[in-house]
Design an enzyme around this catalytic site. Sequence first.
Site, PDB file in Angstrom:
ATOM      1  N   ASN A  76       0.811  -1.494   0.036  1.00 24.33           N
ATOM      2  CA  ASN A  76       0.226   0.367   0.064  1.00 24.33           C
ATOM      3  C   ASN A  76       0.943   1.342  -0.003  1.00 24.33           C
ATOM      4  OD1 ASN A  76      -2.780  -1.245   0.571  1.00 24.33           O
ATOM      5  ND2 ASN A  76      -1.895  -1.830   2.192  1.00 24.33           N
ATOM      6  N   TYR A  77       1.900   1.495   0.256  1.00 23.06           N
ATOM      7  CA  TYR A  77       2.600   2.087   0.264  1.00 23.06           C
ATOM      8  C   TYR A  77       4.103   3.232   0.115  1.00 23.06           C
ATOM      9  CZ  TYR A  77      -0.296   3.890   4.949  1.00 23.06           C
ATOM     10  OH  TYR A  77      -1.465   3.564   5.512  1.00 23.06           O
ATOM     11  N   MET A  78       4.804   2.034  -1.140  1.00 24.77           N
ATOM     12  CA  MET A  78       6.395   2.193  -1.608  1.00 24.77           C
ATOM     13  C   MET A  78       5.369   1.994  -2.762  1.00 24.77           C
ATOM     14  SD  MET A  78       8.666  -0.220   1.148  1.00 24.77           S
ATOM     15  CE  MET A  78       8.143  -1.542   0.149  1.00 24.77           C
TER      16      MET A  78
END
Length: 524
Positions: A482-484
């Site tokens: 979800n973030y990188m």
Amino acid sequence: MLYDGRPVELTAEQEEVASMFAIMKETDYMKKPTFLKNFWEGFKEVLGRSHVIKGLDKCDFSPIYDHLMAERDKKKALTKEEKAAIKVQKDAAEAKYKHALVDGRQEQVGNFRVEPPSLFRGRGEHPKMGKIKQRVYPRDITINIGRDAPIPEHPYPGQRWKEVRHDNTVTWLAYWRDTVNPKEYKYVWLGATSSFKAESDLLKYEKARKLKDYIDDIRKNYKRDWGSSDVRRKQMGVAVYFLDKLALRAGHEKDDDEADTVGCCTLKVENVECVPPNHIKFDFLGKDSIRYENTVDVEVPVYKAVEAFTKVDARGKRKGLRDMVFDTFDATDLNKELKALMDGLSVKVFRTYNASITLDRLLAEMEEAEDAYAGKTVDAKKADYDRANKEVAILCNHQRAVPKTHETSMAKVTEKLNAMREEIKALEEEHEAALRAKGKGKNPDAIASKLSKKMTALERAELQAAVKEDLKTVALGTSKINYMDPRITIAWCKRNEVPIEKVFNKSLLNKFHWAMDVESGFRF
DNA sequence: TTCCAGACTTGGAAAAATGTTA
DNA sequence: TAACATTTTTCCAAGTCTGGAA
């Protein structure tokens, strides 16, 4: 089941509910009074007024539990062939639900199964844990299909879908209302590989990248606001600083019928402690009731400001432990303010930005630290990647429970390491002896090469063990999913000749197909 | 101008699948 | 080839955030 030691007959419906409870025998929920109370209230209703069962304490669900376990064992005991045959059948039955035709494209459907009835398993101290989640019928479900598409069948003759819509402004295929939290909706979406999801994923990361161009100004802004005489300005300045530095979640207000958790805007006085000269100690339960514990060095104006915010509110009234640190705005207000700083900016963008830029920086630093970095072994490079991933996970506070088997499997690993060390010692002695024998005994070179192989193996195993211990409470997956920004990872792989399959599993390769052709020089 | 319904992303745990070892 | 360990997938809970009704 038994009540007061005597067998009790249950109707099918009652037995279903009793089974939901019985199956949870080994879980921690059984020790939670809220869970037991809520379950009993639901069970009592299903039993009816004049039932012999009058309370939970004399109930013995173990006959049901034993039966369920026996069924599980039976399934486990099937031969490989029998299991395979069942799987083929299951896959065939599910096949037609796995895809949807969207604007002429075949797209994967995500969750095509309606959630079965069960007991609600809220996280943390959730006031509703143990409530019965009712069965959902077609009459509860609104579906969303093309205007000309045939209305899909369902297995309940005599029922109709709650509603059939043709809404092309949303991406859901179906939804129903959750029976435990009637304000909430459950949706059927397309899978992560779908065009809709891919497009919004790309948009998300592009927005986070854009923040890069604004962040200097934003920092200048909030630093100025730390000195503002307007309490709201000042509080917001500190809040945005926290987002920037710590990547906290927004923290919206919550109802009393939810678990008591907080984020940046809902931090309470009891969650922050000012430790002289300039440390702030955070301790609170965040999303999923995961604890966030972190002591950070902050600039002196921030320290002073937080000290003041925890003492009195904007009107000068003394605060208690349960009062909010930021009493002049909420998450929605803050988002509105952020919009003025950058188009489309919201709190969560800071998290994405922070995670991605951290990964990008760490990977680049590792590459720059060594000449011929690309020439390292793939295993070593993968270990570097995981280290960077771990830092991001820690930043985002992605924690997991220590795996149940961790202790025992760690002991085994240690034992194995010791055995290897012993072997090495023996080989060393053998090597010495061979050298002393000067050609009369074994060939010392052969022993030496064996020895060096063993040493390498030991080093590898030691590293593995250390990593395992190191990661026992860190979950790497969430940040990866979800973030990188996947383009950072893919470009890094390309630069350093690491096969992308080493870093992304099949699902992630599919999910991130939109990012695969990024050029190797890509930087976030 | 606030409120909150509605829609979408993010999250850890558990189950299932797969890999490794005795 | 079972037993165990590890990885992947599934499940569904729990967040975020926006827009439109009130």
